[in-house]
Design an enzyme around this catalytic site. Structure first.
Site, PDB file in Angstrom:
ATOM      1  N   ARG A  88    -151.121 163.762  26.412  1.00 54.08           N
ATOM      2  CA  ARG A  88    -152.504 164.047  26.042  1.00 54.08           C
ATOM      3  C   ARG A  88    -153.159 165.026  27.004  1.00 54.08           C
ATOM      4  O   ARG A  88    -154.335 165.340  26.830  1.00 54.08           O
ATOM      5  CB  ARG A  88    -153.273 162.736  26.126  1.00 54.08           C
ATOM      6  CG  ARG A  88    -153.765 162.212  24.824  1.00 54.08           C
ATOM      7  CD  ARG A  88    -154.395 160.883  25.162  1.00 54.08           C
ATOM      8  NE  ARG A  88    -155.347 160.486  24.201  1.00 54.08           N
ATOM      9  CZ  ARG A  88    -155.076 159.648  23.198  1.00 54.08           C
ATOM     10  NH1 ARG A  88    -153.881 159.175  23.023  1.00 54.08           N
ATOM     11  NH2 ARG A  88    -156.024 159.298  22.391  1.00 54.08           N
ATOM     12  N   ARG A 127    -162.475 152.730   9.929  1.00 52.28           N
ATOM     13  CA  ARG A 127    -161.131 152.211  10.208  1.00 52.28           C
ATOM     14  C   ARG A 127    -161.178 150.712  10.512  1.00 52.28           C
ATOM     15  O   ARG A 127    -162.061 150.212  11.191  1.00 52.28           O
ATOM     16  CB  ARG A 127    -160.511 152.927  11.399  1.00 52.28           C
ATOM     17  CG  ARG A 127    -159.197 152.248  11.830  1.00 52.28           C
ATOM     18  CD  ARG A 127    -158.385 153.087  12.741  1.00 52.28           C
ATOM     19  NE  ARG A 127    -159.060 153.359  14.003  1.00 52.28           N
ATOM     20  CZ  ARG A 127    -158.541 154.130  14.943  1.00 52.28           C
ATOM     21  NH1 ARG A 127    -157.383 154.713  14.756  1.00 52.28           N
ATOM     22  NH2 ARG A 127    -159.202 154.347  16.053  1.00 52.28           N
ATOM     23  N   ARG A 160    -161.760 148.322  15.798  1.00 53.53           N
ATOM     24  CA  ARG A 160    -161.334 148.537  17.186  1.00 53.53           C
ATOM     25  C   ARG A 160    -162.554 148.713  18.078  1.00 53.53           C
ATOM     26  O   ARG A 160    -163.535 149.337  17.667  1.00 53.53           O
ATOM     27  CB  ARG A 160    -160.461 149.803  17.227  1.00 53.53           C
ATOM     28  CG  ARG A 160    -159.122 149.565  17.873  1.00 53.53           C
ATOM     29  CD  ARG A 160    -158.196 150.722  17.630  1.00 53.53           C
ATOM     30  NE  ARG A 160    -158.511 151.886  18.458  1.00 53.53           N
ATOM     31  CZ  ARG A 160    -157.751 152.972  18.484  1.00 53.53           C
ATOM     32  NH1 ARG A 160    -156.653 153.048  17.744  1.00 53.53           N
ATOM     33  NH2 ARG A 160    -158.071 153.995  19.245  1.00 53.53           N
TER      34      ARG A 160
END
Ligand code: AP5
Ligand code: MG
Ligand code: ZN
Length: 216
Positions: A88, A127, A160
């Site tokens: 990343r 999500r 999340r």
């Protein structure tokens, strides 16, 4: 095959990984999933990384790289791996490269999933993930068959912690500053394959598999 899945938060890396590993027969290694499992189990690593994840910041490179190599050196990665969410940063990419060279290994391809920011924000807000197996859903586009229950394991489906709007915006900023330069990095290495991440999930998986086959 040794592959990397690259893309901004919400691009569909985890969703595609779940489809791709069935056909490719390699383990799916998501640094985000490893960190979340450690946080849930309250391990030393979990305690160390918790605040970074909650704030949408990156875990320091050295720690992340150590965690990844611990995993890649396990027996099941001998036949290859699908990395999701690592590297990343440029230093992580350099550390991966050095570790692979040390082991006489090479990367095959970097699969880059491209999605515009406004779509990412909507995807992450909607999500939902399974509490036990990590399967990924979306309240509008890809809901579980029974509301709030995972299709695969029947456990509870939740949001999340880092999918709150302000954390999402921070994660996207972090991606743009620290991760996006990897597109150029892997383009120079001749490894990048870029895909339109707004296509339907299964169509995109097939397109990725076809492209990987062609590039062999
Ligand atoms: P991580 O877990 O890797 O999170 P992320 O990169 O932000 O990516 P996401 O998991 O949010 O998105 P995704 O691309 O997997 O999308 P998904 O398939 O779920 O990392 C979390 C944190 O851990 C980081 O913030 C950092 O703190 C730490 N961390 C992890 N790796 C690190 C590293 N290397 N270095 C340092 N720190 C690290 O899909 C999203 C939604 O879209 C779902 O609802 C899905 O159903 C839907 N969707 C997917 N595909 C489609 C499609 N084609 N069409 C319509 N909807 C779709
Ligand atoms: Mg993911
Ligand atoms: Zn489940």
């Amino acid at each position: 095959m040794r592959l990397i899945l690259l893309g901004p938060p919400g691009a569909g890396k985890g969703t595609q990984a779940a489809n791709l590993i069935d056909s490719l027969n390699i383990p799916h290694i998501s640094t985000g999933d490893i960190f979340r499992a450690n946080i849930k189990n309250e391990t030393e690593l979990g305690k160390e990384v918790k605040s970074y994840l909650n704030e949408g910041k990156l875990v320091p490179d050295e720690l992340t790289t150590r965690v990844v190599w611990d995993r890649l050196d396990q027996e099941d990665c001998k036949c290859g791996f699908l990395l999701d969410g690592f590297p990343r940063t440029i230093p992580q990419a350099e550390a991966l490269k050095a570790g692979l060279i040390e082991r006489g290994l090479e990367l095959d391809k970097v699969v880059n999933i491209d999605v515009d920011t406004d779509i990412l924000v909507k995807r992450l807000a909607g999500r939902r993930v399974c509490k036990s197996c990590g399967a990924t859903y979306h309240v509008a586009g890809n809901p579980p068959k029974v509301d709030g229950k995972c299709d695969s394991c029947d456990s509870e489906v939740i949001q999340r912690d880092d999918d709150k709007e302000e954390t999402v915006l921070n994660r996207i900023k972090v991606y743009e500053n620290q991760t996006q330069p990897l597109i150029n990095y892997y383009t120079k290495e001749g490894l990048i394959l870029t895909f339109d991440g707004t296509k339907p999930i299964d169509e995109l998986s097939q397109e990725i598999l076809d492209a990987l086959n062609e590039s062999k």
